[in-house]
Design a protein around this motif. Structure first.
Motif, PDB file in Angstrom:
ATOM      1  N   ASN A  69      -8.880  -0.143  -4.697  1.00  0.00           N
ATOM      2  CA  ASN A  69      -8.350   1.036  -5.364  1.00  0.00           C
ATOM      3  C   ASN A  69      -9.480   1.761  -6.091  1.00  0.00           C
ATOM      4  O   ASN A  69     -10.404   1.117  -6.607  1.00  0.00           O
TER       5      ASN A  69
ATOM      6  N   ASN B 158       0.842  -1.199   0.000  1.00  0.00           N
ATOM      7  CA  ASN B 158       0.000   0.000   0.000  1.00  0.00           C
ATOM      8  C   ASN B 158       0.874   1.245   0.000  1.00  0.00           C
ATOM      9  O   ASN B 158       1.802   1.360   0.811  1.00  0.00           O
TER      10      ASN B 158
ATOM     11  N   ARG C 202      -6.040   9.517  -0.733  1.00  0.00           N
ATOM     12  CA  ARG C 202      -6.180   8.310  -1.566  1.00  0.00           C
ATOM     13  C   ARG C 202      -5.023   7.351  -1.266  1.00  0.00           C
ATOM     14  O   ARG C 202      -4.069   7.689  -0.577  1.00  0.00           O
ATOM     15  N   HIS C 203      -5.146   6.144  -1.787  1.00  0.00           N
ATOM     16  CA  HIS C 203      -4.052   5.189  -1.645  1.00  0.00           C
ATOM     17  C   HIS C 203      -3.954   4.337  -2.900  1.00  0.00           C
ATOM     18  O   HIS C 203      -4.908   4.229  -3.677  1.00  0.00           O
TER      19      HIS C 203
ATOM     20  N   PRO D   7       0.517   5.500   0.154  1.00  0.00           N
ATOM     21  CA  PRO D   7      -0.397   6.637   0.312  1.00  0.00           C
ATOM     22  C   PRO D   7      -0.252   7.612  -0.851  1.00  0.00           C
ATOM     23  O   PRO D   7       0.851   7.842  -1.353  1.00  0.00           O
TER      24      PRO D   7
END
Length: 874
Positions: free
Chosen positions: A228, A195, A202-203, A197
């Motif tokens: 996502n 993951n 958002r990521h 950032p």
């Protein structure tokens, strides 16, 4: 109707043939002929329909066919034997295991693309093919590499042509479940993810697919995952797709996400953490930032973490022109880093890594190659000439040093021989010598092959190419709108007895696809020559955004459409690995005519050479160092090189006219007559050279073919390349990394503190005065000269520096050449940070002679004396 979801249904294999699943999943089959032949023989019709893809072939086999295979004891035994061979290959010690205990336990190799097989289309051109060959050679040698890249949903594009010859692109979506990949999963069965950032809360998440390339695991990050948003899911949509922040996010995912993926892989499999990190081109440069973040999160400072990271990092640059480097707006990079990507790492420090803060640079840009160089203690180009060009191109990072001293070395590229050598050449070696291939053991045995056998083999390879070309030309014309009734002429395309020239590569303008069209009438005369005609096969893709490259393709295609010429020159759309494996062996000559010195290395001509093809090339890339006068021909350059520079004697148009004329002369007056020997074939319908009696074979041509196989073959092998990387870069990087990490990073902390001290104090370093003692009014060879230098070190100590005299021949502009260095020693402490240094040098050259003195930082933790970019010249 259109399906709203797709998935792949797996074949359930009977237990006694279950090893087929492992054989299909491990990409060793892409270069292991017995495995390919096994899958072919299971169901030949299905094998052809699958495009020679074991995963697809197994998935399409009917239950009845599986039962037939399982009931065939010979096939079952053959499957077992091939599977045991794979197991031995994966587990037995190889070359690397003979090197001892001090070699790296694991090496991470990051690349934005990998060309391993046509069934895994994650490559666009030479960079990807090189990366694929790097992994394959590492596997064969037992080098413990781990590849890291991205899994693109549509790979690169598929190319077709419009009726008027304009390139058209399509992007078929790939189903990862139908590819030779395995999803990395947590212990509870859920997909393992990383993951990152992103701004605005958002990521970017990515799952990790694993491809097994022989012994080498290749980790590919895939952002098309649930969780996502649509924009994030599209980050891994296409190779080199999009621009601006899309491309930047791809490279953040590759570099920073790639390191995170490695950590997941280590945790789930118990694999050792890499001791060396190899950044293949600047696209993956952010991997160094993530490694710094890891260290700083443990409490380490920026300088210490940077020192540790640099020590074990290798950076390879592949581009000889600034325009080929990815550059982003500094503000754009800051925007993404501010989202917490690097967390404890100071954003300004990261931005400084990619800053073009040198003469001619753009302060608003973030340069990925510059960051790559600043994050790696060791760097290389991919050919000797490219190393020279790179040292010149990046010399602004090391002001005060000659370009020759810029710490960028070179490792010349190579090609993975088992992938690219034609099986028929292997079969000939087995018949002649009882060995799997002359490439395996003794290249020199190529000289022992009888001329007639070699000539017959070359004709068979040419015939195989022609059969493939005719099918591809028909298919291409159908896509352009032609009816089958209009395509009878395709049955006569090319002739198995005519000299065949290949030209296939990406189509940027500097590679000059259309140089051959510079004088269309002269090219036509070459193609239709009454006694020694030539025929040409051309292929290549232009980047979708490169309008000039597309125009070059269109110009060539329209030339090949001429009914008078289309049987002698063809353009094949959708160049890929599958096409290349027939094209390289089938061509007698491989043509390469880039603008010198803009070809970093090039490897297509190497693939031709290992199959007995002769190169006709501008002296650029690998050919500049490996051409020996007997393995092909050099096209003269209009603008010859002087040192690391090119003298621009002509305009671009004049240069192209001159070099095209030289190419025509070479082909017409030297290459073609030599191919046809003393008995040219006459018109196209006449008997060809292969029909002539043995005493009329082109002996000189065949001698050049044998020389190429025997002498050039070992030099262009990826095994040679990998051994060079191991011995010249990986092992030293591992030693530096281990030294930096010893005693809880004590050495790295001391080195970082020393670097800060030296940088802070360097403004106080100067050479105040230099004297020479003992030189006569008429010096002669053998005379000695004592150099005395009065040096101010300011706050630094003599142990922090080296003071050296550089001496040798000197030009009319007082520039030293062919110079040597002599370390001067402290003769007297003059107080207040001033010292007298002295040393005696010997004059060993006649003519103009000169010397100078300079001061440089010196520390055992530095890989080169130019590493810090600090020097005080007299």
């Amino acid at each position: 109707m259109k399906a709203i979801r797709r998935f792949t249904v797996r074949t359930v294999l009977p237990e006694n043939i279950a090893p087929l699943a492992r054989l299909a999943k491990n990409l060793r089959w892409s270069w292991h002929q017995p495995t390919l032949e096994l899958f072919r023989d299971l169901d030949p019709e299905n094998w052809e329909a699958s495009g020679h893809d074991p995963i697809r072939a197994l998935g399409a086999v009917s239950r009845q066919t599986l039962e037939r295979i399982a009931a065939d004891p010979d096939l079952v035994e053959r499957i077992r034997t091939v599977d045991e061979g794979l197991e031995h290959y994966l587990s037995a010690p190889r070359w690397y295991q003979s090197l001892g205990e001090d070699v790296p336990r694991s090496i991470a190799y990051f690349s934005p693309e990998y060309g391993i097989s046509a069934v895994l289309p994650q490559y666009s051109g030479g960079l990807g093919i090189l990366a694929g060959d790097h992994l394959k050679a590492a596997s064969d040698l037992g080098v413990p590499l781990v590849g890291v890249g991205l899994l693109y949903q549509a790979g690169y594009f598929k190319q077709s042509l419009s009726r008027d010859g304009w390139q058209q692109e399509t992007y078929p979506v790939l189903d990862p479940n139908g590819l030779p990949l395995t999803l990395l999963r947590e212990e509870d069965g859920t997909p393992a993810r990383i993951n990152l950032p992103l701004p605005n809360g958002r990521h970017l998440m990515a799952q990790i697919w694993r491809a097994d390339v022989g012994r080498i695991p290749l980790l590919l990050l895939d952002a098309d995952v649930r969780g996502n948003d649509d924009a994030a899911r599209g980050i891994t949509d296409r190779l080199y797709g999009g621009g601006g922040d899309h491309r930047l996010q791809q490279e953040l995912l590759l570099g920073m996400g790639g390191v995170k993926a490695l950590r997941v892989f280590e945790r789930l499999t118990g694999a050792p953490s890499p001791e060396v990190y190899h950044t293949n081109e600047g696209h993956a440069g952010f991997l160094g930032v993530e490694r710094i973040r890891e260290l700083m999160d443990t409490g380490m400072g920026w300088e210490e973490a940077l020192t540790v990271t640099r020590a074990s990092t290798v950076f390879t640059t592949h581009t000889p022109v600034p325009a080929g480097i990815d550059r982003f707006d500094q503000a754009e990079v800051r925007h993404f880093l501010s989202a917490g990507l690097a967390q404890s790492v100071p954003t300004d420090k990261v931005l400084a890594l990619g800053a073009e803060d040198y003469e001619g640079g753009d302060s608003s840009k973030f340069n990925m190659a510059v960051m790559g160089l600043r994050l790696a203690q060791r760097a290389n180009g991919v050919a000797k000439l490219h190393g020279e060009v790179s040292r010149q191109m990046f010399s602004g990072l090391w002001p005060g040093f000659d370009a020759s001293e810029v710490p960028i070395t070179s490792v010349t590229n190579g090609v993975h021989v088992p992938t690219w050598v034609d099986p028929q050449l292997t079969e000939l070696a087995m018949q002649q010598f009882g060995i799997a291939s002359v490439h395996d053991r003794d290249w020199a045995r190529a000289y022992e092959v009888p001329d007639q056998d070699l000539w017959d083999l070359r004709r068979r390879l040419r015939s195989n190419l022609i059969e493939d070309v005719r099918g591809r030309v028909r298919a291409a014309w159908r896509k352009r709108g032609a009816a089958d009734a209009q395509l009878g002429w395709t049955d006569e395309v090319l002739d198995p007895d005519i000299l065949t020239i290949g030209f296939a590569r990406r189509v940027p303008t500097y590679k000059r696809l259309t140089l051959m069209l510079r004088d269309p009438a002269r090219l036509k005369a070459l193609l239709l020559h009454p006694t020694h005609p030539v025929q040409i096969v051309v292929a290549g893709k232009s980047h979708p955004a490169d309008e000039q490259g597309k125009r070059m393709i269109q110009d060539l295609v329209q030339f090949t459409d001429d009914p008078e010429l289309r049987h002698r020159i063809v353009f094949l759309p959708n160049y890929d690995i599958a096409m290349a494996r027939t094209l390289f062996p089938g061509c007698d000559v491989w043509l390469n005519n880039p603008i010198r010195p803009l070809e970093a290395s090039g490897t297509s001509g190497m693939k031709s050479a290992i199959n007995g093809g002769l190169n006709v090339s501008i002296m650029d890339g690998w050919w500049d160092e490996m051409y020996d006068g007997d393995n092909g021909w050099a096209i003269p350059s209009a603008n010859p090189r002087e040192g690391t520079h090119t003298r621009e004697l002509y305009t671009a148009d004049q240069r192209d006219d001159i070099e095209a004329s030289a190419l025509y002369d070479l082909l017409e007056n030297t290459v073609a007559p030599l191919f046809y020997g003393q008995e040219p074939p006459g018109d196209a319908g006449a008997a060809g050279p292969s029909d002539a009696p043995a005493d009329s074979l082109p002996r000189e041509w065949l001698e050049m073919v044998k020389h190429t196989l025997a002498e050039l073959g070992p030099q262009v092998s990826a095994s040679r390349m990998l051994k060079d990387y191991v011995n010249r870069l990986y092992r030293p990087a591992c030693d530096s990394g281990r030294s930096a990490a010893a005693n809880q990073y004590q050495a790295a902390k001391e080195l970082a503190a020393w670097i800060l001290k030296v940088r802070d104090g360097w403004s106080g370093v100067s050479v105040e005065h230099v004297d020479s003692i003992g030189i006569s009014d008429a010096p002669q060879i053998g005379d000695s000269l004592t150099v005395q230098a009065y040096v101010s070190l300011g706050s630094l100590k003599p142990t922090d520096v080296v003071v050296e005299a550089a001496y040798g021949k000197v030009s009319s502009t007082d520039k030293l050449s062919d110079h040597q260095f002599l370390d001067l020693q402290v003769a007297e402490d003059l107080g207040s940070g001033r010292y007298l240094y002295s040393g005696t040098l010997h004059i060993e050259v006649a003519g103009s002679f000169g010397y100078t003195v300079r001061v440089l930082p010196q520390h055992s933790g530095l890989a080169s004396k130019a590493e810090l970019g600090l020097v005080a010249n007299a």
